[in-house]
Design a protein around this motif. Structure first.
Motif, PDB file in Angstrom:
ATOM      1  N   CYS A  23      70.217  -0.141 102.517  1.00 34.74           N
ATOM      2  CA  CYS A  23      70.146  -1.088 101.725  1.00 34.74           C
ATOM      3  C   CYS A  23      69.155  -0.788 100.620  1.00 34.74           C
ATOM      4  CB  CYS A  23      69.787  -2.339 102.295  1.00 34.74           C
ATOM      5  SG  CYS A  23      69.264  -3.886 101.144  1.00 34.74           S
ATOM      6  N   SER A  24      69.330  -0.611  99.294  1.00 34.95           N
ATOM      7  CA  SER A  24      68.334  -0.489  98.294  1.00 34.95           C
ATOM      8  C   SER A  24      68.185  -1.676  97.398  1.00 34.95           C
ATOM      9  CB  SER A  24      68.687   0.717  97.547  1.00 34.95           C
ATOM     10  OG  SER A  24      70.067   0.591  96.973  1.00 34.95           O
ATOM     11  N   TYR A  25      67.095  -1.990  96.843  1.00 37.28           N
ATOM     12  CA  TYR A  25      66.971  -3.004  96.115  1.00 37.28           C
ATOM     13  C   TYR A  25      66.289  -2.834  94.869  1.00 37.28           C
ATOM     14  CZ  TYR A  25      62.813  -3.526  98.899  1.00 37.28           C
ATOM     15  OH  TYR A  25      61.595  -3.098  99.393  1.00 37.28           O
ATOM     16  N   LYS A  26      66.048  -3.721  93.863  1.00 31.64           N
ATOM     17  CA  LYS A  26      65.267  -3.408  92.553  1.00 31.64           C
ATOM     18  C   LYS A  26      63.995  -3.865  92.228  1.00 31.64           C
ATOM     19  CE  LYS A  26      70.304  -2.821  90.894  1.00 31.64           C
ATOM     20  NZ  LYS A  26      71.215  -3.650  89.882  1.00 31.64           N
ATOM     21  N   THR A  27      63.795  -5.082  92.607  1.00 31.40           N
ATOM     22  CA  THR A  27      62.395  -5.641  92.494  1.00 31.40           C
ATOM     23  C   THR A  27      61.723  -5.884  93.650  1.00 31.40           C
ATOM     24  OG1 THR A  27      63.450  -7.893  92.386  1.00 31.40           O
ATOM     25  CG2 THR A  27      63.655  -6.682  90.207  1.00 31.40           C
ATOM     26  N   ASN A  52      55.220  -6.838 104.340  1.00 33.06           N
ATOM     27  CA  ASN A  52      54.258  -6.171 105.056  1.00 33.06           C
ATOM     28  C   ASN A  52      54.383  -5.552 106.452  1.00 33.06           C
ATOM     29  OD1 ASN A  52      54.064  -8.313 106.668  1.00 33.06           O
ATOM     30  ND2 ASN A  52      52.073  -8.746 106.280  1.00 33.06           N
ATOM     31  N   GLU A  53      55.651  -5.619 106.928  1.00 31.87           N
ATOM     32  CA  GLU A  53      56.138  -4.925 108.051  1.00 31.87           C
ATOM     33  C   GLU A  53      57.083  -3.758 107.732  1.00 31.87           C
ATOM     34  OE1 GLU A  53      58.416  -8.472 109.511  1.00 31.87           O
ATOM     35  OE2 GLU A  53      56.971  -8.435 111.192  1.00 31.87           O
ATOM     36  N   ARG A  54      57.094  -2.633 108.702  1.00 31.86           N
ATOM     37  CA  ARG A  54      57.647  -1.504 108.465  1.00 31.86           C
ATOM     38  C   ARG A  54      58.962  -1.269 109.350  1.00 31.86           C
ATOM     39  NH1 ARG A  54      56.157  -2.117 104.477  1.00 31.86           N
ATOM     40  NH2 ARG A  54      54.279  -1.342 103.261  1.00 31.86           N
ATOM     41  N   GLU A  55      58.932  -2.138 110.555  1.00 29.21           N
ATOM     42  CA  GLU A  55      59.774  -1.841 111.528  1.00 29.21           C
ATOM     43  C   GLU A  55      59.937  -3.100 112.151  1.00 29.21           C
ATOM     44  OE1 GLU A  55      60.186   2.042 113.102  1.00 29.21           O
ATOM     45  OE2 GLU A  55      60.920   0.966 115.061  1.00 29.21           O
ATOM     46  N   LYS A  56      61.272  -3.361 112.577  1.00 34.70           N
ATOM     47  CA  LYS A  56      61.348  -4.634 113.477  1.00 34.70           C
ATOM     48  C   LYS A  56      62.501  -4.451 114.547  1.00 34.70           C
ATOM     49  CE  LYS A  56      60.623  -9.538 113.239  1.00 34.70           C
ATOM     50  NZ  LYS A  56      60.597 -10.666 112.230  1.00 34.70           N
ATOM     51  N   THR A  67      58.921  -0.258 101.265  1.00 31.98           N
ATOM     52  CA  THR A  67      58.717  -0.905 100.146  1.00 31.98           C
ATOM     53  C   THR A  67      58.351  -0.137  98.851  1.00 31.98           C
ATOM     54  OG1 THR A  67      56.541  -1.406 100.509  1.00 31.98           O
ATOM     55  CG2 THR A  67      58.070  -3.396 101.043  1.00 31.98           C
ATOM     56  N   SER A  68      57.950   0.986  99.260  1.00 36.79           N
ATOM     57  CA  SER A  68      57.685   2.173  98.059  1.00 36.79           C
ATOM     58  C   SER A  68      59.050   2.678  97.469  1.00 36.79           C
ATOM     59  CB  SER A  68      56.521   3.133  98.700  1.00 36.79           C
ATOM     60  OG  SER A  68      57.418   3.973  99.529  1.00 36.79           O
ATOM     61  N   LYS A  69      60.066   2.738  98.308  1.00 42.20           N
ATOM     62  CA  LYS A  69      61.216   3.164  97.888  1.00 42.20           C
ATOM     63  C   LYS A  69      62.053   1.935  97.708  1.00 42.20           C
ATOM     64  CE  LYS A  69      60.893   7.536 100.594  1.00 42.20           C
ATOM     65  NZ  LYS A  69      61.394   8.438 101.857  1.00 42.20           N
ATOM     66  N   LYS A  70      61.881   1.023  97.953  1.00 42.33           N
ATOM     67  CA  LYS A  70      62.737  -0.123  97.735  1.00 42.33           C
ATOM     68  C   LYS A  70      63.956   0.062  98.538  1.00 42.33           C
ATOM     69  CE  LYS A  70      60.994  -2.124  93.287  1.00 42.33           C
ATOM     70  NZ  LYS A  70      59.833  -1.293  93.346  1.00 42.33           N
ATOM     71  N   SER A  71      63.834   0.133  99.980  1.00 42.89           N
ATOM     72  CA  SER A  71      64.977   0.466 100.567  1.00 42.89           C
ATOM     73  C   SER A  71      64.832  -0.282 102.210  1.00 42.89           C
ATOM     74  CB  SER A  71      65.340   1.846 100.744  1.00 42.89           C
ATOM     75  OG  SER A  71      64.325   2.731 101.460  1.00 42.89           O
ATOM     76  N   SER A  72      65.634  -0.241 102.819  1.00 43.83           N
ATOM     77  CA  SER A  72      65.835  -0.809 104.338  1.00 43.83           C
ATOM     78  C   SER A  72      67.043   0.023 104.855  1.00 43.83           C
ATOM     79  CB  SER A  72      66.006  -2.469 104.205  1.00 43.83           C
ATOM     80  OG  SER A  72      65.946  -2.957 105.624  1.00 43.83           O
ATOM     81  N   SER A  73      66.855  -0.053 106.281  1.00 43.18           N
ATOM     82  CA  SER A  73      67.873   0.362 107.139  1.00 43.18           C
ATOM     83  C   SER A  73      68.275  -0.629 108.234  1.00 43.18           C
ATOM     84  CB  SER A  73      67.991   1.940 107.261  1.00 43.18           C
ATOM     85  OG  SER A  73      66.643   1.825 108.255  1.00 43.18           O
ATOM     86  N   LEU A  74      69.308  -0.596 108.562  1.00 37.35           N
ATOM     87  CA  LEU A  74      69.825  -1.434 109.715  1.00 37.35           C
ATOM     88  C   LEU A  74      70.577  -0.471 110.614  1.00 37.35           C
ATOM     89  CD1 LEU A  74      70.070  -4.080 111.466  1.00 37.35           C
ATOM     90  CD2 LEU A  74      72.565  -4.332 110.117  1.00 37.35           C
ATOM     91  N   LEU A  75      69.853  -0.497 112.228  1.00 40.11           N
ATOM     92  CA  LEU A  75      70.484   0.460 113.118  1.00 40.11           C
ATOM     93  C   LEU A  75      71.061  -0.406 114.060  1.00 40.11           C
ATOM     94  CD1 LEU A  75      71.065   3.183 114.504  1.00 40.11           C
ATOM     95  CD2 LEU A  75      68.708   2.949 115.397  1.00 40.11           C
ATOM     96  N   ILE A  76      72.361  -0.382 114.547  1.00 36.98           N
ATOM     97  CA  ILE A  76      72.944  -0.904 115.563  1.00 36.98           C
ATOM     98  C   ILE A  76      73.095   0.095 116.603  1.00 36.98           C
ATOM     99  CG2 ILE A  76      74.970  -2.308 116.292  1.00 36.98           C
ATOM    100  CD1 ILE A  76      75.582  -3.029 113.571  1.00 36.98           C
ATOM    101  N   THR A  77      72.621  -0.117 117.913  1.00 32.08           N
ATOM    102  CA  THR A  77      72.847   0.872 118.686  1.00 32.08           C
ATOM    103  C   THR A  77      73.856   0.479 119.871  1.00 32.08           C
ATOM    104  OG1 THR A  77      71.023  -0.038 120.316  1.00 32.08           O
ATOM    105  CG2 THR A  77      70.049   1.547 118.837  1.00 32.08           C
TER     106      THR A  77
END
Lengths: 109, 116
Positions: A23-27, A52-56, A67-77
């Motif tokens: 997921c990428s976001y803009k603001t 303020n979290e990096r991984e969960k 947050t520096s890249k304005k992106s998130s990833s979701l992994l389903i194992t």
């Protein structure tokens, strides 16, 4: 207008494999949330990660946030047939949630 | 416990008709939201209530759309003189807190509106 954009738009995997979507976001955001939607259960909240979290982790789900890249990833194992659904990231700024167009995941038996 | 409920689940309206969509949030939830979801897209914000006060209606697409929550619980989204572009799923969500974003939103099953 939708702030988040998920990638890929669609994903087909074999049961037992892992599924990763981005997921990428803009603001700037306060938090980022991931939701799942299927015809049986509607839109269901999966996980919230604060800015303020990096991984969960939550069960078979792992979410990262950069947050520096304005992106998130979701992994389903270890995916299951029941994981077949559309997955949306949602960013919040103040009280509004802005959803992306979603990633449609199909888990083949 | 009971989740968010919406009625009707499906609504077919002829162009020009008025419709009213109902949302029953989770009991005690302060915040209530309406979203519109077009086919193949994610939900888009329409409006936000904190108790009975409508604090944001910036997402309502036109003045034909009107929402209310008079007693701070049940909410109604009304669409006047429906147009074909109003066809979508209308989702209601509630959240327990006043500071949204700290809390997840709980969504109802949605009302699928088809305007013919």
């Amino acid at each position: 207008s939708q702030q988040g954009e998920e990638d890929p738009q669609a994903l087909s995997i074999q049961e037992g494999e892992n599924a990763t979507m981005n997921c990428s976001y803009k603001t700037s955001i306060n938090n980022l949330q991931w939701y799942r939607q299927n015809s049986g259960r509607g839109l269901v909240h999966l996980i919230l990660i604060r800015s303020n979290e990096r991984e969960k982790h939550s069960g078979r789900l792992r979410v990262t946030l950069d947050t520096s890249k304005k992106s998130s990833s979701l992994l389903i194992t270890a995916s299951r047939a029941a994981d077949t659904a559309s997955y949306f990231c949602a960013t919040d700024h103040d009280y509004k949630l802005s959803f992306g167009a979603g990633t449609t995941v199909t888990v083949r038996a | 416990g009971a989740g968010v409920s919406q009625s009707p689940r499906y609504k077919v309206a002829k162009r020009g008709q008025d419709v009213a969509l109902r949302c029953d949030p989770i009991s005690g939830h302060v915040s209530l939201f309406w979203y519109q979801q077009a086919l193949g897209q994610g939900p888009e914000f329409l409006t936000y209530f904190q108790n009975e006060a409508q604090l944001d209606k910036s997402g309502l697409p036109s003045d034909r759309f009107f929402a209310e929550r008079p007693e701070g619980s049940v909410s109604t989204l009304k669409i006047q003189r429906t147009q074909q572009e109003d066809s979508a799923v209308y989702l209601c969500a509630s959240s327990p807190g006043r500071v949204v974003g700290v809390y997840e939103q709980y969504f109802g099953p949605g009302t699928r509106l088809t305007v013919t």
